[in-house]
Design a protein around this motif. Structure first.
Motif, PDB file in Angstrom:
ATOM      1  N   UNK A   1     -10.972   4.811   3.137  1.00  0.00           N
ATOM      2  CA  UNK A   1     -12.001   4.250   2.256  1.00  0.00           C
ATOM      3  C   UNK A   1     -11.539   3.023   1.470  1.00  0.00           C
ATOM      4  N   UNK A   2     -10.294   2.645   1.606  1.00  0.00           N
ATOM      5  CA  UNK A   2      -9.776   1.470   0.890  1.00  0.00           C
ATOM      6  C   UNK A   2     -10.108   0.190   1.658  1.00  0.00           C
ATOM      7  N   UNK A   3     -10.729  -0.756   0.994  1.00  0.00           N
ATOM      8  CA  UNK A   3     -11.048  -2.047   1.604  1.00  0.00           C
ATOM      9  C   UNK A   3      -9.843  -2.960   1.473  1.00  0.00           C
ATOM     10  N   UNK A   4      -8.861  -2.749   2.329  1.00  0.00           N
ATOM     11  CA  UNK A   4      -7.589  -3.467   2.217  1.00  0.00           C
ATOM     12  C   UNK A   4      -7.377  -4.506   3.308  1.00  0.00           C
ATOM     13  N   UNK A   5      -8.274  -4.574   4.280  1.00  0.00           N
ATOM     14  CA  UNK A   5      -8.076  -5.454   5.425  1.00  0.00           C
ATOM     15  C   UNK A   5      -8.204  -6.921   5.032  1.00  0.00           C
TER      16      UNK A   5
ATOM     17  N   UNK B   1       0.841  -1.202   0.000  1.00  0.00           N
ATOM     18  CA  UNK B   1       0.000   0.000   0.000  1.00  0.00           C
ATOM     19  C   UNK B   1       0.874   1.248   0.000  1.00  0.00           C
ATOM     20  N   UNK B   2       0.602   2.155  -0.922  1.00  0.00           N
ATOM     21  CA  UNK B   2       1.333   3.413  -1.023  1.00  0.00           C
ATOM     22  C   UNK B   2       0.525   4.600  -0.491  1.00  0.00           C
ATOM     23  N   UNK B   3      -0.652   4.339   0.073  1.00  0.00           N
ATOM     24  CA  UNK B   3      -1.500   5.418   0.578  1.00  0.00           C
ATOM     25  C   UNK B   3      -0.948   5.967   1.896  1.00  0.00           C
TER      26      UNK B   3
ATOM     27  N   UNK C   1      -5.343   8.734   5.671  1.00  0.00           N
ATOM     28  CA  UNK C   1      -5.839   9.691   4.676  1.00  0.00           C
ATOM     29  C   UNK C   1      -7.211   9.211   4.215  1.00  0.00           C
ATOM     30  N   UNK C   2      -7.928  10.054   3.482  1.00  0.00           N
ATOM     31  CA  UNK C   2      -9.233   9.658   2.970  1.00  0.00           C
ATOM     32  C   UNK C   2      -9.116   8.406   2.107  1.00  0.00           C
ATOM     33  N   UNK C   3      -8.088   8.346   1.274  1.00  0.00           N
ATOM     34  CA  UNK C   3      -7.882   7.165   0.439  1.00  0.00           C
ATOM     35  C   UNK C   3      -7.657   5.914   1.262  1.00  0.00           C
ATOM     36  N   UNK C   4      -6.889   6.041   2.331  1.00  0.00           N
ATOM     37  CA  UNK C   4      -6.625   4.912   3.227  1.00  0.00           C
ATOM     38  C   UNK C   4      -7.907   4.463   3.921  1.00  0.00           C
TER      39      UNK C   4
END
Length: 88
Positions: A48-52, A37-39, A43-46
């Protein structure tokens, strides 16, 4: 717990055995996409990212926990040292 350390804040060392001090999912990794992840953390991008690796709901829980942790550490332990042990 953090408030109890305030009297000795100048001597507090936080051990970063993982990346949970910065990244809500603890890995700087997008488990859904299988990429680093480069976010910017929180941050808003982080947020809202479904990365879990578990679920979007788990990510929301981790984001909430991260926000509370960040606020407590910045208010009560601003001079604490963070140490991350690594081979380098």
């Amino acid at each position: 717990m953090v408030a109890a350390l305030r009297p000795v804040a100048g001597r507090v060392v936080l051990h970063a055995h993982d990346y949970f001090l910065a990244c809500p999912n603890g890995a700087f990794f997008d488990y859904r996409a299988g990429v680093t992840c480069d976010l910017s953390p929180m941050s808003l991008g982080c947020v809202t990212c479904n990365c879990d690796k578990r679920s979007a709901a788990q990510k929301l829980w981790r984001v909430a926990r991260q926000a509370v942790q960040n606020r407590a550490v910045s208010r009560m332990l601003p001079e604490a040292t963070v140490v991350l042990l690594h081979e380098g």
